[in-house]
Motif scaffolding. Structure first.
Motif, PDB file in Angstrom:
ATOM      1  N   THR A  70     -17.026  -8.929   9.309  1.00  0.00           N
ATOM      2  CA  THR A  70     -16.744  -8.883   7.874  1.00  0.00           C
ATOM      3  C   THR A  70     -16.084  -7.567   7.467  1.00  0.00           C
ATOM      4  N   GLU A  71     -16.536  -6.461   8.075  1.00  0.00           N
ATOM      5  CA  GLU A  71     -15.992  -5.142   7.713  1.00  0.00           C
ATOM      6  C   GLU A  71     -14.504  -5.056   8.018  1.00  0.00           C
ATOM      7  N   MET A  72     -14.101  -5.567   9.189  1.00  0.00           N
ATOM      8  CA  MET A  72     -12.694  -5.509   9.577  1.00  0.00           C
ATOM      9  C   MET A  72     -11.834  -6.381   8.670  1.00  0.00           C
ATOM     10  N   LEU A  73     -12.349  -7.563   8.314  1.00  0.00           N
ATOM     11  CA  LEU A  73     -11.560  -8.487   7.514  1.00  0.00           C
ATOM     12  C   LEU A  73     -11.323  -7.977   6.103  1.00  0.00           C
ATOM     13  N   MET A  74     -12.262  -7.196   5.556  1.00  0.00           N
ATOM     14  CA  MET A  74     -12.096  -6.775   4.161  1.00  0.00           C
ATOM     15  C   MET A  74     -11.144  -5.595   4.002  1.00  0.00           C
ATOM     16  N   ILE A  75     -10.740  -4.940   5.112  1.00  0.00           N
ATOM     17  CA  ILE A  75      -9.897  -3.753   4.992  1.00  0.00           C
ATOM     18  C   ILE A  75      -8.543  -4.075   4.360  1.00  0.00           C
ATOM     19  N   LEU A  76      -7.919  -5.177   4.793  1.00  0.00           N
ATOM     20  CA  LEU A  76      -6.571  -5.489   4.308  1.00  0.00           C
ATOM     21  C   LEU A  76      -6.537  -5.775   2.803  1.00  0.00           C
ATOM     22  N   PRO A  77      -7.393  -6.675   2.264  1.00  0.00           N
ATOM     23  CA  PRO A  77      -7.362  -6.885   0.811  1.00  0.00           C
ATOM     24  C   PRO A  77      -7.764  -5.647   0.014  1.00  0.00           C
ATOM     25  N   LEU A  78      -8.658  -4.812   0.568  1.00  0.00           N
ATOM     26  CA  LEU A  78      -9.002  -3.569  -0.129  1.00  0.00           C
ATOM     27  C   LEU A  78      -7.817  -2.609  -0.154  1.00  0.00           C
ATOM     28  N   THR A  79      -7.064  -2.555   0.933  1.00  0.00           N
ATOM     29  CA  THR A  79      -5.872  -1.717   0.963  1.00  0.00           C
ATOM     30  C   THR A  79      -4.843  -2.226  -0.033  1.00  0.00           C
ATOM     31  N   LEU A  80      -4.713  -3.547  -0.134  1.00  0.00           N
ATOM     32  CA  LEU A  80      -3.810  -4.144  -1.129  1.00  0.00           C
ATOM     33  C   LEU A  80      -4.219  -3.723  -2.533  1.00  0.00           C
ATOM     34  N   SER A  81      -5.517  -3.741  -2.811  1.00  0.00           N
ATOM     35  CA  SER A  81      -6.018  -3.356  -4.128  1.00  0.00           C
ATOM     36  C   SER A  81      -5.721  -1.889  -4.427  1.00  0.00           C
ATOM     37  N   PHE A  82      -5.966  -1.028  -3.440  1.00  0.00           N
ATOM     38  CA  PHE A  82      -5.699   0.403  -3.602  1.00  0.00           C
ATOM     39  C   PHE A  82      -4.220   0.640  -3.899  1.00  0.00           C
ATOM     40  N   TRP A  83      -3.353   0.005  -3.112  1.00  0.00           N
ATOM     41  CA  TRP A  83      -1.906   0.156  -3.299  1.00  0.00           C
ATOM     42  C   TRP A  83      -1.484  -0.292  -4.699  1.00  0.00           C
ATOM     43  N   ALA A  84      -2.042  -1.409  -5.163  1.00  0.00           N
ATOM     44  CA  ALA A  84      -1.668  -1.941  -6.469  1.00  0.00           C
ATOM     45  C   ALA A  84      -2.046  -0.982  -7.593  1.00  0.00           C
ATOM     46  N   VAL A  85      -3.224  -0.376  -7.511  1.00  0.00           N
ATOM     47  CA  VAL A  85      -3.640   0.578  -8.552  1.00  0.00           C
ATOM     48  C   VAL A  85      -2.737   1.799  -8.547  1.00  0.00           C
ATOM     49  N   MET A  86      -2.415   2.303  -7.365  1.00  0.00           N
ATOM     50  CA  MET A  86      -1.518   3.461  -7.298  1.00  0.00           C
ATOM     51  C   MET A  86      -0.151   3.128  -7.872  1.00  0.00           C
ATOM     52  N   ARG A  87       0.337   1.914  -7.634  1.00  0.00           N
ATOM     53  CA  ARG A  87       1.587   1.469  -8.222  1.00  0.00           C
ATOM     54  C   ARG A  87       1.467   1.390  -9.750  1.00  0.00           C
ATOM     55  N   ALA A  88       0.351   0.823 -10.208  1.00  0.00           N
ATOM     56  CA  ALA A  88       0.139   0.688 -11.648  1.00  0.00           C
ATOM     57  C   ALA A  88       0.103   2.054 -12.334  1.00  0.00           C
ATOM     58  N   LEU A  89      -0.507   3.034 -11.692  1.00  0.00           N
ATOM     59  CA  LEU A  89      -0.629   4.364 -12.280  1.00  0.00           C
ATOM     60  C   LEU A  89       0.682   5.143 -12.227  1.00  0.00           C
ATOM     61  N   SER A  90       1.635   4.678 -11.465  1.00  0.00           N
ATOM     62  CA  SER A  90       2.927   5.364 -11.401  1.00  0.00           C
ATOM     63  C   SER A  90       3.986   4.664 -12.234  1.00  0.00           C
ATOM     64  N   GLU A  91       3.719   3.415 -12.649  1.00  0.00           N
ATOM     65  CA  GLU A  91       4.687   2.656 -13.443  1.00  0.00           C
ATOM     66  C   GLU A  91       3.973   2.057 -14.656  1.00  0.00           C
ATOM     67  N   LEU A  92       3.488   2.923 -15.528  1.00  0.00           N
ATOM     68  CA  LEU A  92       2.675   2.464 -16.650  1.00  0.00           C
ATOM     69  C   LEU A  92       3.461   1.604 -17.639  1.00  0.00           C
ATOM     70  N   SER A  93       4.805   1.658 -17.595  1.00  0.00           N
ATOM     71  CA  SER A  93       5.595   0.838 -18.501  1.00  0.00           C
ATOM     72  C   SER A  93       5.705  -0.606 -18.013  1.00  0.00           C
ATOM     73  N   ASN A  94       5.445  -0.831 -16.718  1.00  0.00           N
ATOM     74  CA  ASN A  94       5.551  -2.177 -16.150  1.00  0.00           C
ATOM     75  C   ASN A  94       4.440  -2.379 -15.137  1.00  0.00           C
ATOM     76  N   ASP A  95       3.213  -2.218 -15.597  1.00  0.00           N
ATOM     77  CA  ASP A  95       2.089  -2.179 -14.665  1.00  0.00           C
ATOM     78  C   ASP A  95       1.200  -3.410 -14.710  1.00  0.00           C
ATOM     79  N   LYS A  96       1.538  -4.398 -15.529  1.00  0.00           N
ATOM     80  CA  LYS A  96       0.634  -5.527 -15.718  1.00  0.00           C
ATOM     81  C   LYS A  96       0.332  -6.258 -14.422  1.00  0.00           C
TER      82      LYS A  96
END
Length: 316
Positions: A128-154
């Protein structure tokens, strides 16, 4: 990465977890219903994965071990991309393209080292630990993108929620990383260039987008379990029983064991939790002096806060 794992490319179980998931996969492929005819205290993703691989590989654990190698190589590649994108946001000596590439390569190297370290029972098994790494990384990347493009972050806030929801289908503890997103959203209240009504409106909008994404991420696996008729059994086995120390929801709590586990596990983690969040709070207090109306400075502070919150929660 692959070479180091060659000795483990065989048909044997590398941990007790693998033997349990394999046994349940056999039951699922014979027509049994997860959580109704079987008992397991983890979300369904890993059992479904084993069942799928077994179905098309003649019950081969070698196929399972090959899968996790390719899966983690994908994780390493994705982490490299995230690092390349992060480098210009926190520029050191200008944050040039070459430095971004170097950051990506170093991150991939570190990922390979860490994913091949620790002990075989966890990092070399399909769990389970190995499988959850990829979606968690996706989530982290998305937040960092959202915080850098606040005008188009939805869409990015929504993707962040989807990542957490998918990761929770692998392991319940993935929900903890959702608190890092919540705390980052709440941190928007301190943005000095916005009025209070604007802050509240922004917070509500982005929180609802993240929550919608979370629901969308939960639906694929929770919906299937619901249709199969094992939803309430899943809730009991995944959450209720996990908070009991005796292995069955029908038994009384064995308090001596509870106190023993408190001393061995809970209190040390509580200390780390307090120390980690104390450090995060201290960082924020130091950063308040930098919270000017300058948009770029604000973004850097907010991204720094998110990274610290995410690391603390991931560590715990």
């Amino acid at each position: 990465f692959v070479f180091y794992r060659i000795p483990y490319l065989n048909g044997v179980f590398l941990s007790i977890d693998e033997s349990v998931y394999a046994a349940i996969a056999d039951q699922l492929n014979s027509g049994k219903t997860l959580y109704v005819d079987t008992w397991e205290r983890h979300p369904p993703a890993v059992m479904w994965l084993y069942a799928l691989i077994f179905k098309y590989s003649n019950r081969s654990m070698l196929a399972v071990h090959l899968f996790i190698i390719f899966y983690l190589l994908l994780v390493v590649a994705f982490l490299g991309r995230v690092a390349r994108e992060l480098a210009p946001w926190f520029p050191f000596r200008g944050g040039t393209r070459g430095q971004s590439l170097m950051a990506g390569r170093l991150t991939m190297l570190l990922a390979v080292v860490f994913l091949n370290s620790y002990y075989v029972n966890e990092l070399h098994t399909t769990n389970t630990e190995m499988l959850m790494i990829l979606p968690l990384t996706l989530s982290f990347w998305a937040v960092m993108r959202a915080l850098s493009e606040l005008s188009n972050d939805k869409r990015y806030w929504c993707i962040a929620g989807i990542g957490i929801g998918l990761a929770m289908g692998c392991k319940q503890v993935a929900a903890a990383n959702g608190f890092a997103i919540l705390l980052t959203l709440l941190f928007m209240i301190f943005k000095p260039s916005d009025s209070l009504p604007t802050k509240v409106k922004t917070l509500a909008k982005r929180s609802s987008l993240t929550l919608m994404g979370l629901v969308a991420g939960l639906l694929p696996w929770a919906g299937v379990v619901l249709v199969q008729g094992g939803f309430m059994d899943m809730i009991e086995q995944n959450y209720y029983v996990n908070f009991r120390y005796t292995g069955s929801g029908g038994q009384a709590i064995h308090w001596p064991e509870v106190w023993e586990r408190l001393g061995e596990i809970v209190l040390p983690h509580a200390f780390l939790w307090i120390a980690g969040w104390g450090s995060a709070l201290f960082f924020c207090i130091l950063s308040f002096g930098k919270l000017t109306t300058d948009g770029e400075k604000w973004k850097k502070v907010q991204r720094s806060f998110f990274i610290m919150a995410w690391l603390v929660l991931s560590f715990l």
